[in-house]
Design an enzyme around this catalytic site. Structure first.
Site, PDB file in Angstrom:
ATOM      1  N   GLU A   1      -1.716 -37.831  -2.995  1.00 39.60           N
ATOM      2  CA  GLU A   1      -0.649 -38.803  -3.284  1.00 39.60           C
ATOM      3  C   GLU A   1       0.722 -38.144  -3.439  1.00 39.60           C
ATOM      4  O   GLU A   1       1.748 -38.776  -3.207  1.00 39.60           O
ATOM      5  CB  GLU A   1      -0.986 -39.622  -4.535  1.00 39.60           C
ATOM      6  CG  GLU A   1      -2.148 -40.595  -4.352  1.00 39.60           C
ATOM      7  CD  GLU A   1      -3.518 -39.945  -4.606  1.00 39.60           C
ATOM      8  OE1 GLU A   1      -3.588 -38.710  -4.738  1.00 39.60           O
ATOM      9  OE2 GLU A   1      -4.522 -40.698  -4.673  1.00 39.60           O
TER      10      GLU A   1
ATOM     11  N   GLN B   1     -10.275 -44.587 -15.091  1.00 42.28           N
ATOM     12  CA  GLN B   1      -9.068 -44.377 -14.280  1.00 42.28           C
ATOM     13  C   GLN B   1      -7.868 -45.155 -14.804  1.00 42.28           C
ATOM     14  O   GLN B   1      -7.031 -45.632 -14.025  1.00 42.28           O
ATOM     15  CB  GLN B   1      -9.332 -44.700 -12.805  1.00 42.28           C
ATOM     16  CG  GLN B   1     -10.326 -43.713 -12.185  1.00 42.28           C
ATOM     17  CD  GLN B   1     -10.417 -43.779 -10.691  1.00 42.28           C
ATOM     18  OE1 GLN B   1     -10.298 -44.857 -10.119  1.00 42.28           O
ATOM     19  NE2 GLN B   1     -10.675 -42.650 -10.046  1.00 42.28           N
TER      20      GLN B   1
END
Ligand SMILES: Cc1ncc(C[n+]2csc(CCOP(=O)(O)OP(=O)(O)O)c2C)c(N)n1
Length: 586
Positions: A50, A113
């Protein structure tokens, strides 16, 4: 029209004219990826990390002049964006980052997460949003794009819980937006413009320092008009490179820590500094207390927070650079004769030219840069990483057209060049992109070679392999008595094989005589090509303004330890000998 949150995001992207988004999916953002194929106008580029997505969006934003968009899932995905957001923030790059988060009911429960990405990214974004209700999404998206691209651009993050992506509501995208608390001043104050014009007219030794703001405001023509009409030399900050033609007779190159000596001397001796779209960054200005001691300072910038932040300013003009320069050009009348000043500047230029690669010696950065310049004729976008090679290129490559240089200036983020070059290649698909990286930084985002290959980007990659974290090695040599600690990179990987593993044709060059021919062969390849240049590991970047010293004390050549006026010895502990470095690969 009733849509769910995911569809609203896509509709908003389409409405904003977004064609390319860089991202990588995961659990929380799956509803958004699920609808993405229904929007063929949006082209998604699957990254390998990312951080790469954020730098690609950044490179896309800078090269296109419009907003670059990246996407990531919750938790680790979103956090992996953070370096890229900080980079965009420091360099005023227009980026919108869309992250998903865990469902609203789970927020704060340490759910799988879960990460407080809006909390984490506050200091590294221009603004961020956590969208708690789907009805807010259209206005938030509109605001995000408006904030990212207007005023002083920057990254904006929109975090959307998974259930918001799945919930339906009425959708209508706002045509306009009003944000009463956010109204950047774009038009200059007429009184300030008049004051600045009088200073320009009265100056005998003026210098323009032109920065990134000129590129952002698309004010290169106006900058040139100001320089030519007033016969004023122009120097660049690192991020300003390419805003003024690199071969223009009034151009003095980059100033600052590794700028040209003549740019440093000109600023030091100026009686007027006109800073346009700059933030008087410490790397560029040298010791603040000794900055341009004889000069009055005019500072043009759209961000009022920059005025007086680092340097005392006599005439601030808070405005869009284009509008300010247009007004200034209109207002300026007859100026002083600057021929003596320009002659002095030329004298410095002759006396203190950029060092040249030693003939017959080992492969220098300068050989490579020269060959790339000759091969491209300046018609390419050059994306650089961070370190010695970045400074050599900034010094030596004459950028001819606006936004032909993309680099990480403020944060100095190693690993920036490859993904930023990818972003630039998507933004300007008809142009050639050269990615120039050191062997250290390249390894930080190397997996994005997959994107380069998969999309057959028109990109050439020059790896400047000096087998060291070169810039740190240079500092250890100069300021830590040659105590080289943890800077050696000799050994794996075999970069040529790495490139070939990604199916990218690759060469390795260690002979200065082979450089031009190899660059020619790589240029002839359709699509990506890779060249590893085995650079002299002991090569150092000079000129250098040693930290804590002034521009007057710039060391023009490696062998010099005294400032140009011979007054102050420079406190560099340099061996001034060819260095013998341990652990080199043969
Ligand atoms: C992410 C990151 N970590 C550390 C640094 C500190 N740093 C600045 S330049 C540099 C060396 C870069 O080495 P390389 O990529 O090989 O380029 P070179 O200086 O040799 O051209 C380092 C470690 C940084 N700028 N960014």
């Amino acid at each position: 029209m009733k849509l769910n949150g995911s569809q609203m995001v896509c509709e908003s992207l389409v409405a904003e004219g977004v064609r390319t988004v860089f991202g990588l999916p995961g659990g929380a953002i799956m509803p958004l990826y699920d609808v993405l194929p229904s929007y063929p106008a949006i082209h998604h580029v699957l990254v390998r990390h990312e951080q790469g997505a954020a730098h690609m969006a950044d490179g896309y934003g800078r090269a296109s002049g419009d907003v670059g968009v990246c996407m990531a899932t919750s938790g680790p995905g979103a956090i992996n964006l953070v370096v890229g957001l900080a980079n965009a923030m420091m360099d005023s790059a227009p980026v919108v980052a869309i992250t998903a988060n865990v469902a609203t009911a789970a927020i704060g429960s340490d759910a799988f997460q879960e990460a407080d990405i809006t909390g984490i990214s506050i200091p590294v974004t221009k603004h961020n949003f956590l969208v708690r209700h789907v009805r807010d999404l259209p206005i938030v998206m509109k605001q995000a794009f408006h904030l990212a691209r207007s005023g002083r651009p920057g990254p904006v993050l929109v975090d959307i819980p998974k259930d918001v992506l799945q919930t339906e509501a009425e959708f209508s995208y706002p045509a306009r937006i009003s944000m009463p608390s956010y109204n950047p001043t774009t038009q200059p104050n007429a009184v300030q413009v008049r004051k600045a014009a009088r200073l320009v007219e009265g100056a005998h030794r003026p210098v323009i320092i032109a920065g990134h703001g000129v590129l952002i405001a698309q004010a290169c023509e106006e900058l040139r008009e100001l320089a030519e009409r007033t016969h004023t030399p122009v120097v660049n900050t690192l991020l300003g490179l390419s805003n003024f033609p690199g071969e223009h007779e009034l151009y003095l190159g980059m100033m600052g820590m590794h700028g040209t000596a003549y740019a440093c001397y000109a600023v030091d001796q100026a009686d007027l500094v006109v800073g346009v779209g700059i933030r008087f960054d410490d790397r560029a200005m040298g010791k603040y207390s000794a900055f341009a001691p004889h000069a009055k300072v005019v500072h043009i910038d759209i961000d009022p927070a920059e005025i007086g932040k680092n340097i005392r300013t006599d005439v601030p003009i808070v405005a869009d650079c284009k509008a300010a320069l247009q007004a200034l050009n209109r207002e300026i009348g007859e100026c002083q004769d600057h021929s003596a000043w320009l002659a002095q500047v030329d004298d410095w230029r002759e006396q203190y030219p950029l060092p040249k690669a030693a003939p017959g010696g080992a492969l220098s950065h300068r050989h490579v840069i020269d060959a790339i310049w000759r091969a491209t004729g300046g018609r390419a976008i050059i994306a650089t990483d961070v370190g010695q090679h970045q400074m050599f290129i900034a010094q030596q490559y004459p950028f001819l057209t606006p936004n032909s240089h993309v680099t990480s200036g403020g944060l100095g983020t190693m690993g920036f060049s490859l993904p930023a070059a990818v972003g630039a290649a998507f933004a300007r698909p008809n142009e050639l992109v050269w990615c120039c990286a050191g062997d250290g930084g390249f390894q930080m985002t190397m997996p994005e070679l997959a994107v380069v290959r998969n999309f057959n980007l028109n990109m050439k990659i020059a790896l400047f392999n000096n087998q060291y974290l070169g810039m740190v090695r240079q500092w250890q040599q100069l300021f830590y008595k040659g105590n080289y600690v943890e800077v050696g990179l000799a050994g794996p990987p075999n970069f040529q094989k790495i490139a070939e593993a990604y199916d990218i044709p690759a060469w390795r060059v260690d002979d200065p005589n082979q450089v031009a021919e190899t660059v020619r062969m790589a240029s002839a390849v359709e699509g990506p090509a890779f060249i590893e240049f085995m650079i002299d590991p002991s090569e150092n970047v000079f000129p250098m303004v040693v930290p804590g010293t002034s521009l007057a004390e710039v060391i023009p050549f490696e062998a010099h330890t005294r400032s140009h006026n011979g007054q102050q010895p420079v406190h560099v502990q340099s061996s001034h000998q060819p260095v013998s470095l341990p652990g080199l690969r043969d």
